[in-house]
Design a protein around this motif. Structure first.
Motif, PDB file in Angstrom:
ATOM      1  N   ASP A   1       0.854  -1.193   0.000  1.00 21.81           N
ATOM      2  CA  ASP A   1       0.000   0.000   0.000  1.00 21.81           C
ATOM      3  C   ASP A   1       0.888   1.241   0.000  1.00 21.81           C
ATOM      4  OD1 ASP A   1       0.885   0.425   2.626  1.00 21.81           O
ATOM      5  OD2 ASP A   1      -0.871  -0.543   3.501  1.00 21.81           O
ATOM      6  N   ASP A   2       0.279   2.412   0.163  1.00 18.46           N
ATOM      7  CA  ASP A   2       1.017   3.673   0.080  1.00 18.46           C
ATOM      8  C   ASP A   2       1.993   3.892   1.225  1.00 18.46           C
ATOM      9  OD1 ASP A   2      -0.191   4.322  -2.298  1.00 18.46           O
ATOM     10  OD2 ASP A   2      -1.820   5.460  -1.342  1.00 18.46           O
ATOM     11  N   SER A   3       1.922   3.068   2.288  1.00 21.19           N
ATOM     12  CA  SER A   3       2.850   3.246   3.406  1.00 21.19           C
ATOM     13  C   SER A   3       4.240   2.685   3.076  1.00 21.19           C
ATOM     14  CB  SER A   3       2.304   2.579   4.670  1.00 21.19           C
ATOM     15  OG  SER A   3       2.269   1.170   4.506  1.00 21.19           O
TER      16      SER A   3
ATOM     17  N   ARG B   1       7.937  -2.121  -3.247  1.00 16.51           N
ATOM     18  CA  ARG B   1       6.829  -2.909  -3.801  1.00 16.51           C
ATOM     19  C   ARG B   1       7.174  -3.422  -5.200  1.00 16.51           C
ATOM     20  NH1 ARG B   1       1.916   1.021  -3.112  1.00 16.51           N
ATOM     21  NH2 ARG B   1       3.567   2.433  -3.702  1.00 16.51           N
ATOM     22  N   VAL B   2       7.815  -2.574  -5.991  1.00 18.99           N
ATOM     23  CA  VAL B   2       8.190  -2.961  -7.348  1.00 18.99           C
ATOM     24  C   VAL B   2       9.249  -4.060  -7.322  1.00 18.99           C
ATOM     25  CG1 VAL B   2       9.350  -2.152  -9.454  1.00 18.99           C
ATOM     26  CG2 VAL B   2       7.532  -0.774  -8.422  1.00 18.99           C
ATOM     27  N   MET B   3      10.249  -3.923  -6.457  1.00 16.11           N
ATOM     28  CA  MET B   3      11.301  -4.953  -6.386  1.00 16.11           C
ATOM     29  C   MET B   3      10.714  -6.307  -6.009  1.00 16.11           C
ATOM     30  SD  MET B   3      14.013  -3.696  -7.487  1.00 16.11           S
ATOM     31  CE  MET B   3      14.991  -5.133  -7.188  1.00 16.11           C
ATOM     32  N   ARG B   4       9.825  -6.314  -5.031  1.00 19.93           N
ATOM     33  CA  ARG B   4       9.199  -7.570  -4.612  1.00 19.93           C
ATOM     34  C   ARG B   4       8.463  -8.202  -5.795  1.00 19.93           C
ATOM     35  NH1 ARG B   4       6.288  -6.567   0.363  1.00 19.93           N
ATOM     36  NH2 ARG B   4       4.855  -5.399  -0.925  1.00 19.93           N
ATOM     37  N   ARG B   5       7.693  -7.405  -6.524  1.00 22.71           N
ATOM     38  CA  ARG B   5       6.958  -7.932  -7.680  1.00 22.71           C
ATOM     39  C   ARG B   5       7.911  -8.415  -8.769  1.00 22.71           C
ATOM     40  NH1 ARG B   5       3.868  -2.983  -8.313  1.00 22.71           N
ATOM     41  NH2 ARG B   5       3.149  -2.755  -6.208  1.00 22.71           N
TER      42      ARG B   5
END
Length: 119
Positions: free
Chosen positions: A94-96, A102-106
């Motif tokens: 989320d935004d937090s 988040r992108v690296m995880r994906r």
């Protein structure tokens, strides 16, 4: 001195980590035929020679494919580990959480799926 047919055959068979029986089974011939060819007792008939070399070639291709699959799985496991360095309980999607995390995880998860042939 050049290798004899039998020496060449034995070298290729051993390099492929096949027993005489393994090669015979793959080539559709008897173990005795393989033994006689390796010892130089007989020259191979063309059809037998073709079956033997085709079996050896297929064995080498199978070995290479297994190596590639093993390497891909090791890469996929490493990518999964990298994705797990950004766990969702610490870095929620989320935004937090910074967008880069988040992108690296994906990216890591997607790359692992690609390495496994799932994507």
């Amino acid at each position: 001195m050049a290798e004899t047919y039998g020496e060449q055959l034995k070298r290729r068979r051993c390099a492929a980590e096949l027993t005489q029986q393994d090669l015979a089974t793959l080539a559709g011939i008897s173990r005795t035929t393989v033994r006689n060819l390796e010892s130089g007792k007989h020259a191979p008939r063309p059809a037998i020679a073709e079956a033997i070399w085709a079996a050896l070639d297929q064995s080498e291709r199978d070995e290479q494919a297994a190596h590639v699959a093993g390497t891909a799985e090791r890469i996929a496991r490493r990518l999964d580990t990298l994705a797990n360095n950004y766990p969702e309980d610490l870095f929620p999607d989320d935004d937090s959480t910074p967008e880069a995390i988040r992108v690296m995880r994906r990216i890591y998860r997607h790359a692992a799926r690609i390495a496994r042939g799932e994507a």
